[in-house]
Design an enzyme around this catalytic site. Structure first.
Site, mmCIF file in Angstrom:
data_model
loop_
_atom_site.group_PDB
_atom_site.id
_atom_site.type_symbol
_atom_site.label_atom_id
_atom_site.label_comp_id
_atom_site.label_asym_id
_atom_site.label_seq_id
_atom_site.Cartn_x
_atom_site.Cartn_y
_atom_site.Cartn_z
ATOM 1 N N GLU A 1 -4.760 15.881 30.271
ATOM 2 C CA GLU A 1 -5.798 15.694 31.296
ATOM 3 C C GLU A 1 -5.701 14.308 31.896
ATOM 4 O OE1 GLU A 1 -9.698 14.707 33.122
ATOM 5 O OE2 GLU A 1 -8.630 13.635 31.548
ATOM 6 N N ASP B 1 -5.941 14.543 24.638
ATOM 7 C CA ASP B 1 -5.121 13.352 24.914
ATOM 8 C C ASP B 1 -6.060 12.213 25.265
ATOM 9 O OD1 ASP B 1 -5.749 14.778 27.348
ATOM 10 O OD2 ASP B 1 -4.343 13.487 28.428
#
Ligand SMILES: C[C@H](N)C(=O)N[C@@H](Cc1c[nH]cn1)C(=O)O
Ligand SMILES: [Zn+2]
Ligand SMILES: [Zn+2]
Length: 490
Positions: free
Chosen positions: A175, A110
């Protein structure tokens, strides 16, 4: 030590390096393809792209011959009451030879938000190479490094060379929003991690032009402070001057968190900060760090502190508080005369050893409630801690640090700087606490890569040399692990 490569020190190494050099355009194209997917975990509207990114990563690992498991991570509750699925996490493994070391590589696919209008010179999702730098969101944080690990494994596989270690991967897609659910995932998959000897993370930057090995990070306690006035937004001509405005309360609260010299105004917040020992103080003197270059990298004129030692200590071993933004506030162009009804201030505290999230949460909540009480406002205050990631410090005497030092010296011709990092990778401390295994950060990003910033990039050189570093790390790790096992034999 002589750098590998043209010196022809080991035939296998030469073969690996040759392959990586001659296939570098292919590796760069793979990064371009990954960056084209806007896998921003903060935007619920992009959740489809994020899931696609996770699937593509899983396919890349499958193509290496790994066994891949996509693990459900449950649902995210949105502010408006709706729920959407979190992207799945990837657990993958390649090799199960009990005489080899098992290394588990962690990464995330991400990214932080990015829009051209934020001031990017290039399209953040169309990777563009300029003067040897590969610009695009996620180039260094963390798609480039994750791909560099994949490239390293692919190199062995394509050359039909035996990989000297067993490899496991844990790759996640949230994350950047604090890795929610990852602790539960590790607990629920304890058997997957049981035979892991070493955990490696490549999700941070060097401190200077020199390669680095990272043995500590700060944690992150991320807060929402919500002030709710009425049920809807109002016209400031019709209601301005006769009501208690939520925005005014919030701005006052935020202004009472930190002063202009960087001092945090929350009582007791520094009580648990580990005292600076003479031994630690001396460490800072020998670190290669150029303040002017760091200012240049960040596009800043002045720092709060003037010496290298103070700056490093305030990045690594003292807490900091940052106000990130206000949800619900008018922030567009033009001059809208609105009174927002509900506003949410967002700030975080980078925590350091020996601070504890639960204590920080209680101190922050009490402080904001005390300040709010003085306002005698009828508005509603709600304080919540969204992320409570702990700081992490490792034992640099672990064998994998030796392996990494050897690999760095062989690839770059110089030993690494041993550094800590001011940012947070929530998983590092979670892993260390739950698995009791050695955790190491092996960054390949340059100090000027601009994580989370406009014009994020990784240099082609760091991406390709980083791929070589990871390939050599497998060899060096297998050597130190073998020596360790031999010593343990009766
Ligand atoms: C260092 C890593 N690449 C990163 O950017 N981590 C984030 C994690 C985080 C902390 N709070 C919310 N997300 C960071 O340090 O900001
Ligand atoms: Zn990252
Ligand atoms: Zn990040």
């Amino acid at each position: 030590m002589v750098p590998y490569g043209s010196h022809g020190s080991e035939p296998l190494v030469d073969e690996l390096f040759n392959y990586i050099d001659t296939h570098q355009d292919e590796f760069v194209q793979d990064l371009k393809d990954w960056i084209a997917i806007p896998s921003d975990s903060s935007d619920p509207l992009l959740r489809g792209d994020l899931s696609k990114m996770v699937e593509i990563t899983a396919e890349s690992l499958q193509a290496l011959g790994a066994t891949v498991n996509l693990v459900d991570m449950g649902e995210e509750k949105l502010n408006d009451g709706r729920s959407i699925p979190f992207p799945k996490a990837i657990l993958a493994e390649l090799g199960k030879n009990s005489s080899k070391a098992t290394v588990c590589i962690y990464g995330h696919v991400d990214v932080q938000p990015a829009k051209k209008e934020d001031g990017w010179k290039t399209d953040p999702y169309n990777m563009t190479e300029i003067n040897g730098n590969l610009y695009g969101r996620g180039a260094t944080d963390n798609k480039g490094p994750v791909l560099a690990w994949i490239n390293a494994v692919k190199t062995y596989r394509t050359l039909d060379q035996e990989i000297p270690v067993n490899i496991k991967f844990i790759i996640e897609g949230v994350e950047e929003t604090g890795s929610p659910g990852l602790e539960d995932l590790i607990k629920a998959n304890a058997s997957f991690f049981a035979d892991v000897d070493y955990i490696v993370i490549s999700d941070n930057l060097w401190l200077s032009r020199k390669p680095a090995l990272t043995y500590g990070t700060r944690g992150s306690a991320y807060f929402f402070v919500e002030v709710e006035g009425g049920t809807k937004d109002l016209h400031s001509g019709t209601f301005g001057g006769i009501i208690h405005e939520a925005m005014r309360d919030l701005v006052y609260l935020l202004a009472n968190l930190i002063d202009s010299s960087g001092h945090i105004l929350i009582p007791g917040i520094c009580d648990d900060v580990a005292p600076l020992t003479e031994e630690e103080r001396r460490l800072y003197e020998n670190i290669d760090f150029d303040l002017e270059e760091h200012k240049n990298n960040g596009g800043v004129n002045t720092f709060l502190y003037s010496t290298k030692e103070e700056i490093l200590q305030h990045l690594w071993r003292y807490p900091s508080l940052t106000i990130h933004g206000i949800e619900g506030a008018f922030s567009g162009p033009g001059s809208k005369t609105v009174i927002p009804s509900k506003v949410i201030g967002k700030f975080s505290i980078r925590q350091v050893p020996d601070m504890k999230s639960a204590v920080v949460q209680q101190q922050v909540t009490k402080h904001l409630e005390d300040v709010f009480a003085k306002l005698k406002s009828p508005n509603k205050l709600t304080v919540s801690m969204q992320i409570g990631a702990s700081p992490w410090v490792a034992d640099v005497n672990d064998p994998q640090y030796e392996a990494a030092r050897n690999a760095i010296t062989k690839v770059f011709g110089v030993p690494p700087d041993m550094i800590r990092d001011g940012s947070t990778i929530p998983l590092a401390r979670i892993f260390q606490d739950l698995t009791k295994k050695s955790v190491m950060m092996l960054p390949i990003g340059g100090a000027d890569d601009g994580e989370h910033s406009q014009h994020e990039k990784i240099s082609r050189s760091n991406y390709i040399q980083g791929t070589k570093l990871f390939a050599i790390f497998f060899l060096e790790l297998s050597k130190v692990h073998e020596e360790l096992m031999a010593k343990k034999q009766p």
